[in-house]
Design an enzyme around this catalytic site. Sequence first.
Site, PDB file in Angstrom:
ATOM      1  CE  LYS A 153       0.798  20.764 -31.253  1.00 57.32           C
ATOM      2  NZ  LYS A 153       2.135  20.775 -31.814  1.00 57.32           N
ATOM      3  CE  LYS A 179       1.595  26.417 -37.388  1.00 57.74           C
ATOM      4  NZ  LYS A 179       1.989  25.033 -37.031  1.00 57.74           N
ATOM      5  CG  ASP A 181       2.328  20.473 -35.353  1.00 57.90           C
ATOM      6  OD1 ASP A 181       1.874  19.981 -34.321  1.00 57.90           O
ATOM      7  OD2 ASP A 181       3.104  21.453 -35.355  1.00 57.90           O
ATOM      8  CD  GLU A 182       6.264  21.605 -36.403  1.00 58.75           C
ATOM      9  OE1 GLU A 182       5.289  22.333 -36.141  1.00 58.75           O
ATOM     10  OE2 GLU A 182       6.742  20.793 -35.610  1.00 58.75           O
ATOM     11  CG  HIS A 271       5.868  26.399 -38.600  1.00 59.72           C
ATOM     12  ND1 HIS A 271       7.133  26.029 -38.198  1.00 59.72           N
ATOM     13  CD2 HIS A 271       5.042  26.064 -37.592  1.00 59.72           C
ATOM     14  CE1 HIS A 271       7.057  25.492 -36.995  1.00 59.72           C
ATOM     15  NE2 HIS A 271       5.816  25.490 -36.590  1.00 59.72           N
ATOM     16  CE  LYS A 311       6.678  23.131 -28.007  1.00 65.63           C
ATOM     17  NZ  LYS A 311       5.778  22.053 -28.381  1.00 65.63           N
TER      18      LYS A 311
END
Length: 431
Positions: A153, A179, A181-182, A271, A311
């Site tokens: 991130k 991983k 991210d999508e 995902h 979240k």
Amino acid sequence: MKKIDWYDEFVDLDHKPSPDELIALFYFEPPEGMSFSESAGRIASESSTGTWTTLDRMPKRMRSLQAMAFEMRGNLVKIAYPLDLWEEGNMPQLMSGIAGNIFGMKGVRNLRLIDVSLPSSYIRHYKGPLHGMDGIRDMFKVYDRPLTGAVPKPKIGFSASEHAEVAYETWMGGFDLVKDDENLSSQTFNRFDKRVQQMTIFRNRAEKETGEKKDGLVNITAETDEMMRRADILHDAGWKYCMVDVVVAGFSAVQTVREHVQDTGMIIHAHRAMHAAFTRNPHHGISMLFLAKLMRLAGVNQIHTGTAVGKLVGSREEVKALADLLRSDHLDENIPLNLEQDWGHIRSSFPVSSGGLHPGLVPEVLDIYGKDLVLLVSGGIHGHPKGTRAGAKATMQAIEAWKEGISLEEKAQNGAELSQALEKWGHLRPK
Ligand code: CAP
Ligand code: MG
């Protein structure tokens, strides 16, 4: 007056489904001025052989293909579908039937497909996951805790080498997986081929220095031929996993990837980005439970199932039902959450918990899921005051505290990284 519609011929509360009929459970709301029975007939008709008006010259044999609404309780209806309606092993075609036109009918004000109980005569045409949860655990030699992973991130923007350096820090902090991210695929600043090349260098270094198996959930989502090329690049570089954004890629693409990995033995991480466009509204759309069921049937080895405390939306009950659906051989009926399901030869899949997690929430998540889980903590390690490696260590310490049955605060007395994480986030539940 001559009958002009025949929806009532798709409702029979005395119908006893045969063992090889597919049984769907819908939540539905009839429009103003329409009875529940009329509306249920429209759902069964439009999702099988019907149309809006009577067909005087319809061959009698076609009646055997009609779906039948056979049980109604308040806003819930069960509909039985003859097996012959469905092409063997064709998942998109199944969805065009039970999850197609019916959502747009004026004959419902709202409609939600909750679950479909699939008979063995239907599921026998699918391979399911190539490795069950045990097979994946054997690859990592990790048996007594969840598998752990993180996404670099900010989710987008690193160069391939920067991405790989963050991955190295994550692996060195004790995590098994890194991983994509999508929404990371092969952008100008982080081309797929370059990212795999860089990640491979750092993975080999982390494996050598730790003596542990390390792997990555690298996103192959793209046009399908390109997806196969990317899967092969990963396999050739010694990676065990590939990742697919299964909703945006589509059911056909998932089935193609599953066929493709049959020989290479790759593990598929699913995902679910975009699922909430149709799973979130309790009155209209398709349940996450049914999406997860189809993904296990299609053969993904793990799929995101929520956190209940992080979240993103998803209740404790839904998360638990999703985990049971993916891990068990048999699910008992539990209305209004799910129908009964026997999985037969279909191996298990791992639930994946991710989204707004940090060390302070780990015990709550593990209390819901237990240890048979892939736990992804991303912002919750990179945002650690001492950085990524310390954040991963803090998360591993939190997992140990859960296993030992002691509080995080007690564990933190001998874990500086956990203590620093608790100082920053405590047990915060991000919104
Ligand atoms: C989590 C995440 C995942 C979500 C997906 C994100 O990052 O990478 O995509 O968990 O949601 O992009 O938000 P953080 P779900 O750990 O930093 O929140 O797992 O519900 O499908
Ligand atoms: Mg993400």
